[in-house]
Design a protein around this motif. Structure first.
Motif, PDB file in Angstrom:
ATOM      1  N   GLY A 183       7.672  -5.155   5.360  1.00  0.00           N
ATOM      2  CA  GLY A 183       8.555  -4.019   5.546  1.00  0.00           C
ATOM      3  C   GLY A 183       7.865  -2.720   5.181  1.00  0.00           C
ATOM      4  O   GLY A 183       6.673  -2.675   4.864  1.00  0.00           O
ATOM      5  N   SER A 184       8.622  -1.641   5.238  1.00  0.00           N
ATOM      6  CA  SER A 184       8.098  -0.321   4.906  1.00  0.00           C
ATOM      7  C   SER A 184       9.252   0.556   4.446  1.00  0.00           C
ATOM      8  O   SER A 184      10.425   0.273   4.716  1.00  0.00           O
ATOM      9  CB  SER A 184       7.397   0.313   6.112  1.00  0.00           C
ATOM     10  N   ILE A 198       0.868  -1.172   0.000  1.00  0.00           N
ATOM     11  CA  ILE A 198       0.000   0.000   0.000  1.00  0.00           C
ATOM     12  C   ILE A 198       0.905   1.222   0.000  1.00  0.00           C
ATOM     13  O   ILE A 198       1.937   1.254   0.670  1.00  0.00           O
ATOM     14  CB  ILE A 198      -0.939  -0.010   1.228  1.00  0.00           C
ATOM     15  N   SER A 199       0.538   2.242  -0.776  1.00  0.00           N
ATOM     16  CA  SER A 199       1.403   3.411  -0.912  1.00  0.00           C
ATOM     17  C   SER A 199       0.570   4.688  -0.962  1.00  0.00           C
ATOM     18  O   SER A 199      -0.622   4.669  -1.272  1.00  0.00           O
ATOM     19  CB  SER A 199       2.259   3.302  -2.176  1.00  0.00           C
ATOM     20  N   ALA A 200       1.234   5.793  -0.669  1.00  0.00           N
ATOM     21  CA  ALA A 200       0.621   7.114  -0.755  1.00  0.00           C
ATOM     22  C   ALA A 200       1.730   8.117  -1.047  1.00  0.00           C
ATOM     23  O   ALA A 200       2.899   7.886  -0.723  1.00  0.00           O
ATOM     24  CB  ALA A 200      -0.109   7.477   0.535  1.00  0.00           C
ATOM     25  N   GLY A 201       1.367   9.230  -1.681  1.00  0.00           N
ATOM     26  CA  GLY A 201       2.362  10.229  -2.021  1.00  0.00           C
ATOM     27  C   GLY A 201       1.870  11.644  -1.767  1.00  0.00           C
ATOM     28  O   GLY A 201       0.659  11.897  -1.717  1.00  0.00           O
ATOM     29  N   GLU A 202       2.816  12.547  -1.578  1.00  0.00           N
ATOM     30  CA  GLU A 202       2.520  13.968  -1.432  1.00  0.00           C
ATOM     31  C   GLU A 202       3.309  14.724  -2.505  1.00  0.00           C
ATOM     32  O   GLU A 202       4.537  14.822  -2.440  1.00  0.00           O
ATOM     33  CB  GLU A 202       2.919  14.463  -0.042  1.00  0.00           C
ATOM     34  N   LEU A 243       5.421   3.665   1.603  1.00  0.00           N
ATOM     35  CA  LEU A 243       4.746   2.406   1.313  1.00  0.00           C
ATOM     36  C   LEU A 243       5.011   1.388   2.410  1.00  0.00           C
ATOM     37  O   LEU A 243       5.997   1.469   3.135  1.00  0.00           O
ATOM     38  CB  LEU A 243       5.211   1.838  -0.026  1.00  0.00           C
ATOM     39  N   ARG A 244       4.093   0.461   2.520  1.00  0.00           N
ATOM     40  CA  ARG A 244       4.258  -0.742   3.322  1.00  0.00           C
ATOM     41  C   ARG A 244       4.030  -1.934   2.401  1.00  0.00           C
ATOM     42  O   ARG A 244       3.213  -1.860   1.487  1.00  0.00           O
ATOM     43  CB  ARG A 244       3.278  -0.769   4.495  1.00  0.00           C
ATOM     44  N   ALA A 297      11.931   8.612   8.714  1.00  0.00           N
ATOM     45  CA  ALA A 297      10.804   8.321   7.837  1.00  0.00           C
ATOM     46  C   ALA A 297       9.803   9.463   7.884  1.00  0.00           C
ATOM     47  O   ALA A 297       9.613  10.097   8.926  1.00  0.00           O
ATOM     48  CB  ALA A 297      10.138   7.016   8.259  1.00  0.00           C
ATOM     49  N   PRO A 298       9.140   9.763   6.784  1.00  0.00           N
ATOM     50  CA  PRO A 298       8.140  10.841   6.795  1.00  0.00           C
ATOM     51  C   PRO A 298       6.907  10.447   7.590  1.00  0.00           C
ATOM     52  O   PRO A 298       6.594   9.268   7.752  1.00  0.00           O
ATOM     53  CB  PRO A 298       7.814  11.009   5.303  1.00  0.00           C
ATOM     54  N   ARG A 299       6.191  11.452   8.077  1.00  0.00           N
ATOM     55  CA  ARG A 299       4.967  11.188   8.840  1.00  0.00           C
ATOM     56  C   ARG A 299       3.919  10.474   7.999  1.00  0.00           C
ATOM     57  O   ARG A 299       3.058   9.770   8.515  1.00  0.00           O
ATOM     58  CB  ARG A 299       4.407  12.491   9.387  1.00  0.00           C
ATOM     59  N   LEU A 300       4.004  10.654   6.681  1.00  0.00           N
ATOM     60  CA  LEU A 300       3.052   9.990   5.784  1.00  0.00           C
ATOM     61  C   LEU A 300       3.040   8.484   5.987  1.00  0.00           C
ATOM     62  O   LEU A 300       1.982   7.841   5.860  1.00  0.00           O
ATOM     63  CB  LEU A 300       3.401  10.332   4.337  1.00  0.00           C
ATOM     64  N   LEU A 301       4.193   7.904   6.322  1.00  0.00           N
ATOM     65  CA  LEU A 301       4.274   6.461   6.488  1.00  0.00           C
ATOM     66  C   LEU A 301       3.370   5.972   7.617  1.00  0.00           C
ATOM     67  O   LEU A 301       2.777   4.887   7.516  1.00  0.00           O
ATOM     68  CB  LEU A 301       5.729   6.063   6.751  1.00  0.00           C
ATOM     69  N   SER A 302       3.236   6.765   8.679  1.00  0.00           N
ATOM     70  CA  SER A 302       2.422   6.343   9.820  1.00  0.00           C
ATOM     71  C   SER A 302       0.933   6.293   9.497  1.00  0.00           C
ATOM     72  O   SER A 302       0.153   5.715  10.262  1.00  0.00           O
ATOM     73  CB  SER A 302       2.672   7.264  11.020  1.00  0.00           C
ATOM     74  N   THR A 303       0.528   6.899   8.391  1.00  0.00           N
ATOM     75  CA  THR A 303      -0.895   6.915   8.027  1.00  0.00           C
ATOM     76  C   THR A 303      -1.289   5.648   7.271  1.00  0.00           C
ATOM     77  O   THR A 303      -2.483   5.434   7.029  1.00  0.00           O
ATOM     78  CB  THR A 303      -1.221   8.130   7.160  1.00  0.00           C
TER      79      THR A 303
END
Length: 232
Positions: free
Chosen positions: A96-97, A66-70, A82-83, A222-228
């Motif tokens: 992993g992440s 699963i991934s997300a981007g800014e 991503l995870r 790691a960016p805060r985005l990863l925690s979401t």
């Protein structure tokens, strides 16, 4: 994050983002994946994907992520996170992440990644990871980053870059073998050392051109985005 790789790419931000975020383009240059494909998602949800890596001619291991981007950050940088996980019984990598950062400066874009993962198979897996998989993953990431750089900066397609790398490696091996068979020992040793230590040609991808540790004394964060992101 356990692994870190950084390169500088002199290209447009949109071009670099597209070639690293679009699965069809990503799988062309990244040695760690053979195929990457997005899975269906609802509007506003993070993007889920499936990946596969061919480890033998007739054997591939697969997994999901699963991934997300800014893309629009106040400081002009971009980031994706991503995870990922694999349930394949032959995959040493369990889950992993990681993240990618795109940091523009006066000399291009600092393109960097940090990621880590948990191996399976208990103590044997931990040892195999430390001795084989983790060094191989670090090298493959750095080599792939340099192949992406050549694509963006020189227009060298990933397929052509791989062909150049194979041809150069074959030539070095051939020269070394010929020297060991036919040349005096001092000359043979010199040729062998040159073949092993001389840097690759400028148009050939090379992992050694990338940073493998974060610059400065501070560890990469790691960016805060990863925690979401939920586990894949």
């Amino acid at each position: 994050m356990g692994l870190y790789v950084e390169t500088r790419i002199r290209a447009g931000m949109d071009e670099l983002w597209e070639r690293s975020q679009d699965p069809a383009q990503h799988q062309r240059w990244d040695l760690r994946f053979t195929t990457i494909g997005y899975l269906p998602r609802a509007e506003g949800e993070p993007q889920r994907f499936r990946y596969a890596t061919r480890v033998l001619p007739f054997l591939s291991v697969d997994g999901t992520g699963i991934s997300a981007g800014e893309r629009h950050r106040p400081d002009g940088t971009r980031v994706s996170a991503l995870r990922f996980a694999s349930e394949h019984p032959l995959s040493l990598l369990a889950e992993g992440s990681g993240y990618w950062r795109y940091v523009p400066d006066a000399d291009g874009i600092r393109f960097l990644t940090g990621y880590d993962y948990r191996p399976r198979w208990g103590g044997f897996g931990a040892l195999a990871d430390r001795l084989v998989l983790r060094p191989l993953m670090g090298w493959a990431t750095a080599w792939s980053f340099d192949r992406l750089r050549l694509w963006c900066e020189r227009g060298t397609t990933p397929g052509r870059a791989l062909a150049r790398a194979l041809a150069e490696s074959a030539l070095r091996a051939l020269l070394s073998a010929a020297a060991l068979l036919y040349a005096p020992l001092p000359v043979a040793l010199f040729v062998l050392a040159a073949a092993l230590l001389a840097p690759p040609l400028p148009g050939t991808p090379a992992a050694r051109r990338c940073l493998r540790t974060p610059p400065g004394r501070s560890p990469a964060r790691a960016p805060r985005l990863l925690s979401t992101l939920e586990p894949s």
